[in-house]
Design a protein around this motif. Sequence first.
Motif, short mmCIF file in Angstrom:
data_model
loop_
_atom_site.label_atom_id
_atom_site.label_comp_id
_atom_site.label_asym_id
_atom_site.label_seq_id
_atom_site.Cartn_x
_atom_site.Cartn_y
_atom_site.Cartn_z
N VAL A 96 19.08 -9.46 12.68
CA VAL A 96 18.78 -10.60 11.44
C VAL A 96 17.65 -11.26 11.86
O VAL A 96 16.43 -11.41 10.53
CB VAL A 96 20.26 -11.57 11.70
CG1 VAL A 96 19.95 -12.54 10.70
CG2 VAL A 96 21.21 -11.13 10.94
N VAL A 97 17.41 -11.60 12.75
CA VAL A 97 16.25 -12.29 12.99
C VAL A 97 14.45 -10.79 12.71
O VAL A 97 13.59 -11.29 12.77
CB VAL A 97 15.78 -12.47 15.40
CG1 VAL A 97 14.49 -12.71 15.37
CG2 VAL A 97 16.81 -13.63 14.82
N LEU A 155 14.27 -11.36 9.33
CA LEU A 155 13.18 -11.93 9.33
C LEU A 155 12.36 -12.57 9.49
O LEU A 155 10.57 -12.47 8.76
CB LEU A 155 14.18 -13.35 10.11
CG LEU A 155 15.21 -13.92 9.16
CD1 LEU A 155 15.88 -15.16 10.13
CD2 LEU A 155 15.21 -14.30 8.00
N TRP A 200 9.68 -9.75 7.28
CA TRP A 200 10.15 -10.63 5.55
C TRP A 200 9.58 -11.21 5.34
O TRP A 200 9.11 -12.10 4.31
CB TRP A 200 10.84 -9.91 4.92
CG TRP A 200 11.85 -8.44 4.94
CD1 TRP A 200 12.56 -7.98 5.16
CD2 TRP A 200 10.64 -7.63 3.19
NE1 TRP A 200 12.58 -6.86 4.95
CE2 TRP A 200 11.47 -6.64 3.64
CE3 TRP A 200 10.12 -8.05 2.29
CZ2 TRP A 200 10.97 -5.37 3.03
CZ3 TRP A 200 9.89 -7.32 1.79
CH2 TRP A 200 10.31 -5.32 1.68
N ALA A 201 9.51 -12.38 6.55
CA ALA A 201 8.47 -13.88 6.46
C ALA A 201 7.48 -14.04 6.20
O ALA A 201 6.39 -13.44 7.10
CB ALA A 201 9.46 -14.67 7.35
N THR A 242 5.06 -14.67 9.50
CA THR A 242 5.04 -13.77 10.49
C THR A 242 5.09 -12.33 10.20
O THR A 242 4.55 -11.35 11.00
CB THR A 242 6.87 -13.78 11.32
OG1 THR A 242 7.58 -13.44 10.07
CG2 THR A 242 7.13 -15.74 11.37
N TRP A 243 5.01 -11.53 9.12
CA TRP A 243 4.52 -10.00 8.98
C TRP A 243 3.35 -9.93 9.04
O TRP A 243 3.08 -8.92 9.67
CB TRP A 243 5.24 -9.99 7.55
CG TRP A 243 4.50 -8.53 6.74
CD1 TRP A 243 3.11 -8.81 5.84
CD2 TRP A 243 4.80 -7.39 7.17
NE1 TRP A 243 2.94 -7.53 5.89
CE2 TRP A 243 4.16 -6.55 6.33
CE3 TRP A 243 5.99 -7.10 7.88
CZ2 TRP A 243 4.48 -5.18 6.46
CZ3 TRP A 243 5.58 -5.99 8.28
CH2 TRP A 243 4.99 -4.52 7.08
#
Length: 240
Positions: A32-33, A36, A39-40, A43-44
């Motif tokens: 899950v982390v 994120l 796709w965030a 952070t991508w």
Amino acid sequence: MDRLAELWSTVWARATATQPVPDLSLVAATGVVALLLVWAPATWPRVRLGVTVVHEAGHAIVAVLVGRRLRSVHLHSDTSGLTVSSGKPRGPGMVAMLAAGYLAPAALGLLAALMLAAGHSMGLLWLLMALMAALIVWVRNGYGFLVLLLGAGAVVLLTTYADPQVQSVVAYLLTWVLLLAAPRPLLELLARGRSRGPRTDPGQLARLTPLPALAWTLLLLLANLAGLVVGAATLAPSLV
């Protein structure tokens, strides 16, 4: 000489030692982390830089394997990269080298999943460190050198000082990131209509083969999605 042999024996023993496989809840949490992080928007770009390192490593490794002469690797702050090799400008070797870039993150992620399922989280971290150490020899720009140096240094610190549980969590997180991030650059090519660009890997593959660039992009994307499914099934079989 005896000390060198003893040091090598110690390093090999640590790299090949097995560690307990974490609980399914921890494996799922790292997934899950990783999702994120991939796709965030914040952070991508950083994740994409890591994907680019693996992408260029794929080009470099396959170039050597097919008998081409590796010249240089460049990594740039805009997350792009370039691997230069010399050899025949056409033929199966050139096609394999071009296709290897976008396939490399999923392939490494799948290998990592298999290693983790066998309890070799430490071995995976050492493999990543060895990959960066080998690639740093061919990097010809300062930014790329710094990225690889910091990456390899971080892995050294992690494997030397971190708790085994932390090492395992990081290994799973990196594996999930590789598997989940592998398809995204190809999706971005499709979304921006850039798959036919003459400087993209699919564009260059289209010039060397009967398949158009769009077909190559879709084939590479399907291969990465397949790697994600198989890798996820390996990491968390009860969740797939």
